[in-house]
Design a protein around this motif. Structure first.
Motif, PDB file in Angstrom:
ATOM      1  N   ASN A 435       0.863  -1.180   0.000  1.00  0.00           N
ATOM      2  CA  ASN A 435       0.000   0.000   0.000  1.00  0.00           C
ATOM      3  C   ASN A 435       0.898   1.228   0.000  1.00  0.00           C
ATOM      4  O   ASN A 435       1.794   1.345   0.838  1.00  0.00           O
ATOM      5  CB  ASN A 435      -0.922   0.014   1.222  1.00  0.00           C
ATOM      6  CG  ASN A 435      -2.025   1.055   1.088  1.00  0.00           C
ATOM      7  OD1 ASN A 435      -1.765   2.240   0.929  1.00  0.00           O
ATOM      8  ND2 ASN A 435      -3.273   0.600   1.144  1.00  0.00           N
ATOM      9  N   LEU A 436       0.673   2.121  -0.967  1.00  0.00           N
ATOM     10  CA  LEU A 436       1.534   3.290  -1.117  1.00  0.00           C
ATOM     11  C   LEU A 436       1.477   4.209   0.100  1.00  0.00           C
ATOM     12  O   LEU A 436       2.405   4.980   0.339  1.00  0.00           O
ATOM     13  CB  LEU A 436       1.124   4.094  -2.359  1.00  0.00           C
ATOM     14  CG  LEU A 436       1.114   3.360  -3.696  1.00  0.00           C
ATOM     15  CD1 LEU A 436       0.744   4.319  -4.810  1.00  0.00           C
ATOM     16  CD2 LEU A 436       2.463   2.723  -3.981  1.00  0.00           C
ATOM     17  N   TYR A 437       0.376   4.138   0.847  1.00  0.00           N
ATOM     18  CA  TYR A 437       0.173   5.070   1.967  1.00  0.00           C
ATOM     19  C   TYR A 437       0.312   4.356   3.301  1.00  0.00           C
ATOM     20  O   TYR A 437      -0.271   4.761   4.304  1.00  0.00           O
ATOM     21  CB  TYR A 437      -1.211   5.723   1.840  1.00  0.00           C
ATOM     22  CG  TYR A 437      -1.498   6.183   0.431  1.00  0.00           C
ATOM     23  CD1 TYR A 437      -0.825   7.278  -0.114  1.00  0.00           C
ATOM     24  CD2 TYR A 437      -2.386   5.489  -0.387  1.00  0.00           C
ATOM     25  CE1 TYR A 437      -1.051   7.678  -1.424  1.00  0.00           C
ATOM     26  CE2 TYR A 437      -2.619   5.887  -1.690  1.00  0.00           C
ATOM     27  CZ  TYR A 437      -1.947   6.977  -2.204  1.00  0.00           C
ATOM     28  OH  TYR A 437      -2.162   7.370  -3.509  1.00  0.00           O
ATOM     29  N   GLU A 438       1.097   3.288   3.319  1.00  0.00           N
ATOM     30  CA  GLU A 438       1.308   2.479   4.515  1.00  0.00           C
ATOM     31  C   GLU A 438       1.668   3.375   5.707  1.00  0.00           C
ATOM     32  O   GLU A 438       2.598   4.187   5.647  1.00  0.00           O
ATOM     33  CB  GLU A 438       2.420   1.466   4.274  1.00  0.00           C
ATOM     34  CG  GLU A 438       2.638   0.477   5.398  1.00  0.00           C
ATOM     35  CD  GLU A 438       1.538  -0.587   5.467  1.00  0.00           C
ATOM     36  OE1 GLU A 438       1.234  -1.030   6.584  1.00  0.00           O
ATOM     37  OE2 GLU A 438       1.018  -0.975   4.404  1.00  0.00           O
ATOM     38  N   GLY A 439       0.899   3.231   6.810  1.00  0.00           N
ATOM     39  CA  GLY A 439       1.186   3.984   8.021  1.00  0.00           C
ATOM     40  C   GLY A 439       0.588   5.380   8.057  1.00  0.00           C
ATOM     41  O   GLY A 439       0.689   6.055   9.094  1.00  0.00           O
ATOM     42  N   LEU A 440      -0.042   5.828   6.958  1.00  0.00           N
ATOM     43  CA  LEU A 440      -0.641   7.166   6.952  1.00  0.00           C
ATOM     44  C   LEU A 440      -1.908   7.162   7.802  1.00  0.00           C
ATOM     45  O   LEU A 440      -2.817   6.357   7.581  1.00  0.00           O
ATOM     46  CB  LEU A 440      -0.970   7.601   5.524  1.00  0.00           C
ATOM     47  CG  LEU A 440      -1.691   8.948   5.374  1.00  0.00           C
ATOM     48  CD1 LEU A 440      -0.803  10.094   5.854  1.00  0.00           C
ATOM     49  CD2 LEU A 440      -2.120   9.169   3.925  1.00  0.00           C
TER      50      LEU A 440
END
Length: 574
Positions: A435-440
């Motif tokens: 996921n490109l937004y991992e942790g967002l």
């Protein structure tokens, strides 16, 4: 009342209804798939399911204008089909998607469309429509575009200025395609990059230097090559050229995947000049930058490969979000095209073989809310515009979709602006292993999604059935694009100058046996001969004369004494 009939009556109470132009406190009553009433103290039949939306926002369902589901591209097939992909969309608050049909070169557009429909109709969980790619040009394509518009419910076609020898149209072909789009009232989507120069750089420059050990040590064959080989000036040049061609064709143009500040500037200038230009960017381009390509982990870097690439300038995402805020850009789509790391590894030794595409169908709404609304770039109304309403207007769905009013389709999202979630690949519904937004951490999440009047997602639980969505035929000549263009044509129509006919004398035509018409612009005029006595005129020559010459056997004239220099003899102290 049975549970099945109760599902078709829903009352959303106590929320704030947000449309693209206003926000109001109101209840929303839904019956038989349609919004029946919007207001306070509604008189409704009994037996409706009541959803408490106190302190929450009630939004039109999102419309994702660019998704690639069950698609084969660059020797790989996307890991989401129309079931898993649309299910993920509903989890994120999106209630309609527009997919792509990309025929192979010389493949029938109609056959490719029918193949996609036969697979998608039985799987989709939400409403969907289709763009058809014009990936080659000829009389057959011209005829099939018209048939798709008249008989198949297609109102948009995508042309490519990139992907040479695969999808790319030459300028003359693009001009003809845009003219035809205008004639049949279709939305002309254009992917703008200079395909010729991209091919030159990727295939010539990089192959040349990748033979050197130094280039391999620098990893020039890695994912960073996608950013180096497709600089933003190639996007800006093609954007300007596309707008120019469309203007000459008198066709509204819709630029897709706008990724750079320079391309955004070109669009802004064109809009100020009154040209009918609209634009779409992607979630990834408004959030991430191109430094991802220089990550030490190859898999991480490769997971971000898309076209046009993410841009190195770290201020680009904020700039694009601002363009969404001021209406230079009109729509943000996910351009969801998920591949696994194993699929991307086909390009482990050559970045040109990494399949292009990023995931994001599920996270689009929350990420844009976090970076746009929470980030102070757009307000809640503009959020609705760029994620739903503008798309509905452009594709001629408005106000049936993209607005909460009586008579509209009951595609509704109950949104919690105070809620939060942390994005992770571990709990995503969409496909892919990254996921490109991992942790967002996103503030602003969908609590309830209603599609076609049915409760399909609530607090993490799905109640949607495979195939419960429908194909939405799209009408042509959307006012949002064509109304202004029609008026421009009227006021800018070229007219002959009305004048009295010339009645004076006309010189007789002299026919000397030679051509009696002017030389073509392509003809090179004969240069008058100014050579002296057949000798070389060194004053006219731009060549260095060395070695044996053809006139070396002719005696050279002896030098002559100059009695008076040019300008006269000087009588001064010199």
């Amino acid at each position: 009342m049975s549970s099945s009939s109760a599902m078709v009556r829903i009352l959303i109470k106590g929320g704030k209804v947000v449309n693209d132009d206003c926000t109001q406190e109101a209840d929303v009553y839904i019956e038989n798939g349609i919004i029946q009433q919007v207001g306070k103290e509604l008189m409704i039949p009994g037996g409706a399911k009541v959803i408490d939306a106190s302190g929450k926002l009630v939004l039109p369902g999102g419309i994702d204008t660019s998704v690639h589901l069950e698609e084969s591209f660059m020797n790989a097939t996307t890991v989401d089909d129309y079931y898993s992909g649309t299910k993920a969309a509903l989890a994120g608050g999106t209630t309609m998607v527009i997919g792509h049909v990309l025929p192979e070169k010389n493949e029938s557009l109609l056959e490719a469309y029918e193949k996609c429909r036969s697979s998608a109709d039985s799987k989709t969980c939400c409403d969907y429509a289709l763009h058809v790619g014009v990936t080659w040009w000829g009389p057959k394509v011209h005829a099939e575009m018209e048939k798709l518009v008249r008989e198949k419910g297609v109102n948009s076609f995508q042309m490519f200025m990139a992907y040479k020898d695969m999808f790319m149209l030459r300028d003359s072909e693009l001009f003809q395609a845009l003219q035809h789009c205008k004639d049949i009232g279709a939305v002309a989507r254009v992917h703008a990059e200079n395909g010729e120069l991209v091919a030159e750089v990727s295939e010539d420059h990089f192959i040349h230097i990748s033979g050197a050990k130094e280039a391999l040590d620098l990893g020039i064959s890695g994912p960073e090559g996608i950013e180096i080989s497709r600089p933003e000036e190639l996007e800006a040049e093609a954007t300007h050229r596309a707008i120019t061609i469309a203007n000459r064709a008198h066709c509204p143009i819709y630029l897709v995947n706008v990724s750079s500040m320079s391309a955004g500037d070109v669009m802004a200038t064109a809009k100020m000049q009154g040209k009918v230009v609209h634009g779409e960017t992607t979630t990834a381009h408004t959030v991430l930058n191109g430094m991802q390509y220089y990550h030490q982990d190859w898999a991480h870097a490769a997971a971000h490969v898309t076209v046009p690439p993410l841009r190195l300038d770290p201020s680009t995402p904020n700039f694009l979000m601002s363009l969404l805020g001021n209406d230079t850009l009109n729509v943000v789509g996910s351009d969801h095209r998920p591949f696994t790391i194993k699929q991307r590894a086909m390009g482990k030794d050559d970045f040109t073989k990494i399949p292009h595409g990023l995931p994001g169908i599920q996270d689009r709404m929350s990420v844009i809310w976090e970076k746009g609304v929470i980030g102070g770039k757009i307000d809640e109304n503009r959020f609705v515009a760029v994620t739903s309403s503008n798309a509905a207007k452009i594709y001629n769905l408005y106000p049936r979709k993209g607005r909460i009013i009586p008579g509209a389709d009951a595609d509704v999202v109950v949104w919690d602006p105070e809620g939060s979630k942390t994005i992770s690949v571990e709990n995503q519904v969409q496909g892919g292993d990254i996921n490109l937004y991992e942790g967002l951490r996103c503030h602003g999440v969908p609590l309830v999604t209603i599609s076609r009047g049915r409760l399909v997602y609530e607090n993490g639980m799905f109640t949607c059935a495979e195939g419960s969505g429908k194909f939405c035929p799209l009408r042509t000549f959307p006012d949002y694009l064509y109304k202004k263009m029609v008026q421009r044509e009227k006021c800018q129509a070229v007219k002959a100058v009305e004048r009295e006919p010339y009645t004076g004398e006309v010189v007789a035509v002299v026919n000397s046996g030679k051509r009696d018409f002017g030389a073509s612009d392509l003809d090179t005029p004969t240069r008058p001969c100014t050579r002296h006595g057949g000798m070389r005129d060194l004053h006219e020559s731009s060549f260095s004369l060395s070695g044996a010459q053809i006139d070396d056997n002719i005696p050279k004239r002896s030098s002559a004494r100059i009695l008076a220099p040019p300008g006269g003899r000087s009588s001064g102290i010199w």
